[in-house]
Scaffold this active site. Structure first.
Site, mmCIF file in Angstrom:
data_model
loop_
_atom_site.group_PDB
_atom_site.id
_atom_site.type_symbol
_atom_site.label_atom_id
_atom_site.label_comp_id
_atom_site.label_asym_id
_atom_site.label_seq_id
_atom_site.Cartn_x
_atom_site.Cartn_y
_atom_site.Cartn_z
ATOM 1 N N THR A 104 5.263 2.092 -0.332
ATOM 2 C CA THR A 104 6.405 1.832 0.557
ATOM 3 C C THR A 104 6.665 3.050 1.444
ATOM 4 O OG1 THR A 104 8.065 2.748 -0.944
ATOM 5 C CG2 THR A 104 7.486 0.428 -1.288
ATOM 6 N N GLU A 138 0.841 -1.211 0.000
ATOM 7 C CA GLU A 138 0.000 0.000 0.000
ATOM 8 C C GLU A 138 0.871 1.254 0.000
ATOM 9 O OE1 GLU A 138 -3.551 -0.060 0.747
ATOM 10 O OE2 GLU A 138 -3.753 -2.213 1.038
HETATM 11 C C1 LIG Z 1 2.610 -9.793 1.313
HETATM 12 C C2 LIG Z 1 2.180 -8.743 0.335
HETATM 13 C C3 LIG Z 1 0.840 -8.561 0.048
HETATM 14 C C4 LIG Z 1 0.444 -7.641 -0.928
HETATM 15 N N1 LIG Z 1 -0.894 -7.524 -1.250
HETATM 16 C C5 LIG Z 1 -1.254 -6.796 -2.344
HETATM 17 C C6 LIG Z 1 -2.617 -6.809 -2.814
HETATM 18 O O1 LIG Z 1 -3.515 -7.421 -2.202
HETATM 19 N N2 LIG Z 1 -2.919 -6.150 -3.973
HETATM 20 C C7 LIG Z 1 -1.969 -5.452 -4.678
HETATM 21 O O2 LIG Z 1 -2.315 -4.893 -5.725
HETATM 22 N N3 LIG Z 1 -0.688 -5.392 -4.244
HETATM 23 C C8 LIG Z 1 -0.305 -6.046 -3.090
HETATM 24 N N4 LIG Z 1 1.003 -6.020 -2.649
HETATM 25 C C9 LIG Z 1 2.001 -5.301 -3.467
HETATM 26 C C10 LIG Z 1 2.569 -4.067 -2.783
HETATM 27 O O3 LIG Z 1 1.621 -3.042 -2.766
HETATM 28 C C11 LIG Z 1 3.875 -3.712 -3.518
HETATM 29 O O4 LIG Z 1 4.840 -4.680 -3.127
HETATM 30 C C12 LIG Z 1 4.358 -2.315 -3.192
HETATM 31 O O5 LIG Z 1 3.500 -1.334 -3.728
HETATM 32 C C13 LIG Z 1 5.777 -2.057 -3.705
HETATM 33 O O6 LIG Z 1 5.916 -2.459 -5.035
HETATM 34 P P1 LIG Z 1 7.143 -3.409 -5.444
HETATM 35 O O7 LIG Z 1 7.212 -4.533 -4.481
HETATM 36 O O8 LIG Z 1 7.013 -3.719 -6.878
HETATM 37 O O9 LIG Z 1 8.446 -2.529 -5.190
HETATM 38 P P2 LIG Z 1 9.083 -1.465 -6.201
HETATM 39 O O10 LIG Z 1 8.054 -0.517 -6.697
HETATM 40 O O11 LIG Z 1 9.906 -2.204 -7.197
HETATM 41 O O12 LIG Z 1 10.057 -0.667 -5.212
HETATM 42 C C14 LIG Z 1 11.337 -1.172 -4.813
HETATM 43 C C15 LIG Z 1 12.045 -0.075 -4.037
HETATM 44 O O13 LIG Z 1 12.220 1.074 -4.877
HETATM 45 C C16 LIG Z 1 11.721 2.233 -4.228
HETATM 46 N N5 LIG Z 1 11.182 3.164 -5.233
HETATM 47 C C17 LIG Z 1 10.293 2.914 -6.244
HETATM 48 N N6 LIG Z 1 10.033 4.028 -6.918
HETATM 49 C C18 LIG Z 1 10.742 5.021 -6.345
HETATM 50 C C19 LIG Z 1 10.883 6.418 -6.562
HETATM 51 N N7 LIG Z 1 10.186 7.057 -7.533
HETATM 52 N N8 LIG Z 1 11.721 7.111 -5.775
HETATM 53 C C20 LIG Z 1 12.401 6.505 -4.764
HETATM 54 N N9 LIG Z 1 12.301 5.197 -4.486
HETATM 55 C C21 LIG Z 1 11.481 4.468 -5.270
HETATM 56 C C22 LIG Z 1 10.621 1.710 -3.304
HETATM 57 O O14 LIG Z 1 10.372 2.619 -2.242
HETATM 58 C C23 LIG Z 1 11.236 0.400 -2.830
HETATM 59 O O15 LIG Z 1 12.120 0.661 -1.751
HETATM 60 C C24 LIG Z 1 1.412 -6.867 -1.613
HETATM 61 C C25 LIG Z 1 2.767 -7.011 -1.272
HETATM 62 C C26 LIG Z 1 3.159 -7.934 -0.318
HETATM 63 C C27 LIG Z 1 4.620 -8.072 0.004
#
Ligand SMILES: Cc1cc2nc3c(=O)[nH]c(=O)nc-3n(C[C@H](O)[C@H](O)[C@H](O)COP(=O)(O)OP(=O)(O)OC[C@H]3O[C@@H](n4cnc5c(N)ncnc54)[C@H](O)[C@@H]3O)c2cc1C
Length: 392
Positions: free
Chosen positions: A373, A371
């Protein structure tokens, strides 16, 4: 796990700001967690299993969509009641709170807010009771923090839509009866669709190997030429504001919820510090332990005040998404720090399933990530105060 001896902590008498109804709600959800969650949760988390029966039980106590109007099966409660319910559930386990958050804020809310009257009556009462279980598909393999870049798409085929793509990290997915899915149409506009289990080409593989939220089930949503009936399109929203509106509601619940995990860690560490004797004294008598406990309750109290105020603003329809971001980020960060400090107070016992701390600690690594990071919420605050976008 040992007997659940948890006592609520209210250092600043914030209860004085709550109504009798709020306090009764807290009492009843707290009793539910003590009776139905605490005795089983460690075992399910250790086995990385989801207590499926809890869905019906959460429905029975009104944990799904508490602020959805009663005519659609919701509780018709205010936003502070919703926050209190999330906090008490997360005091038990972040995975159980996640189950309720997804069902209420990410499945019921969009159907209520963006759905047609037919869709509301068809799905909401059953979702509220836990007779239908839902999930929310936004995140994709290549698009997490930047969901607007999503690749999942649908085409208008005359009498139906044809949906293709994949979502990952989807809470509840493997057992969900329905999925609220965000996808782009031929014009690149993001729309919401209700996809039902059983539609040909729709599968929900389970995600294995999580060290966090182990008692919550996570999976993928895979759409391979899925024919979605036209009446399953959410008619009243278009664009990224649709899913972001749902996320604001869920993030608000997380802001309250993470404090529940922190309270459980603090409560456990406080009790342990009075019972554990080293060098002939309870460890709570050492200044270094007191520093840890004093700082924990200070940070918890600040977070409690922040979410209470946010709840008031939300009740008045004045809470901004940026204010919600600030509270979500603050509560998650605070709770993780409290959990780590509590773990230290328990020494070696802190890493075992005898106590809930390590489970909360691992869970909170997800809560601080999903939701939005920790850093993304900081950028939202940064953008709000400067008027400058640092995302791109
Ligand atoms: C157990 C679990 C349950 C989940 N449940 C759901 C769900 O029900 N439905 C759903 O849709 N999603 C769900 N999620 C997904 C979750 O919302 C995403 O994991 C989250 O939004 C981060 O996306 P990502 O993991 O792709 O990380 P990324 O977007 O790849 O980010 C990786 C890192 O890069 C940083 N970063 C990215 N962009 C920038 C920027 N512009 N500037 C600086 N730093 C940046 C981030 O802060 C992070 O530290 C779930 C995740 C988990 C782990």
């Amino acid at each position: 796990m040992k007997q659940d001896l948890y006592q609520h902590h209210d250092y600043y008498n914030i209860d004085d700001l709550l109504t009798t109804e709020h306090k009764l709600i807290r009492q009843s959800v707290q009793a539910f967690v003590k009776e139905k969650v605490s005795p089983i949760i460690e075992d399910y988390a250790q086995r990385a299993d989801f207590p499926r029966h809890i869905v019906k039980e959460l429905g029975e106590i009104g944990a799904f969509g508490p602020s959805i109007p009663a005519q659609y099966g919701g509780g018709g409660l205010d936003e502070i009641s919703y926050g209190i319910i999330m906090q008490e559930l997360e005091r038990g386990d972040s995975g159980i709170r996640s189950t309720a958050s997804v069902q209420g804020s990410l499945v019921m809310y969009p159907i209520y807010k963006y759905g047609s009257e037919e869709q509301r009556y068809k799905y909401l009462p059953k979702l509220a009771k836990g007779e239908l279980f839902g999930c929310f598909g936004l995140t994709e393999p290549n698009h997490g923090s930047n969901p607007a870049g999503m690749e999942t798409k649908f085409e208008d085929k005359g009498d139906h839509y044809l949906l293709n793509g994949a979502k990952m990290w989807i809470s509840n997915a493997p057992y969900a009866d329905i999925a609220v899915v965000w996808a782009k149409n031929e014009n690149g506009k993001i729309r919401g669709l209700i996809v039902e289990r059983g539609m040909e080409g729709f599968t929900t593989p389970t995600t294995h190997g999580k060290w966090s939220l182990r008692a919550s089930i996570t999976g993928e949503l895979v759409f391979d030429n899925v024919k979605v009936p036209k009446e399953n399109l959410l008619p009243n929203v278009e664009g990224i504001k649709g899913p972001l509106g749902c996320l604001s509601t869920a993030r608000y619940g997380i802001a309250w919820g993470a404090i529940g995990a922190a309270l459980d860690c603090y409560d456990t560490a406080l009790r342990y510090s009075k019972e554990r004797i080293q060098f002939g004294k309870p460890i709570g008598q050492f200044q270094l332990t007191q520093k840890k406990l004093a700082e924990m309750i200070t940070e918890i109290t600040k977070a409690q005040l922040l979410v209470w105020r946010l709840g008031v603003l939300k009740n008045e329809g004045r809470a901004t998404p940026a204010q919600i971001s600030m509270a979500k980020r603050n509560s998650c960060d605070m709770a993780l720090n409290v959990a780590r400090t509590a773990r230290q107070i328990l020494g070696g016992m802190g890493i075992t399933g005898e106590y809930p701390i390590m489970r909360h600690l691992m869970n909170l690594e997800t809560v601080i990530t999903y939701e939005g990071t920790h850093d993304i919420h900081l950028l939202i605050t940064g953008m709000d105060v400067t008027g400058l976008d640092a995302f791109k």
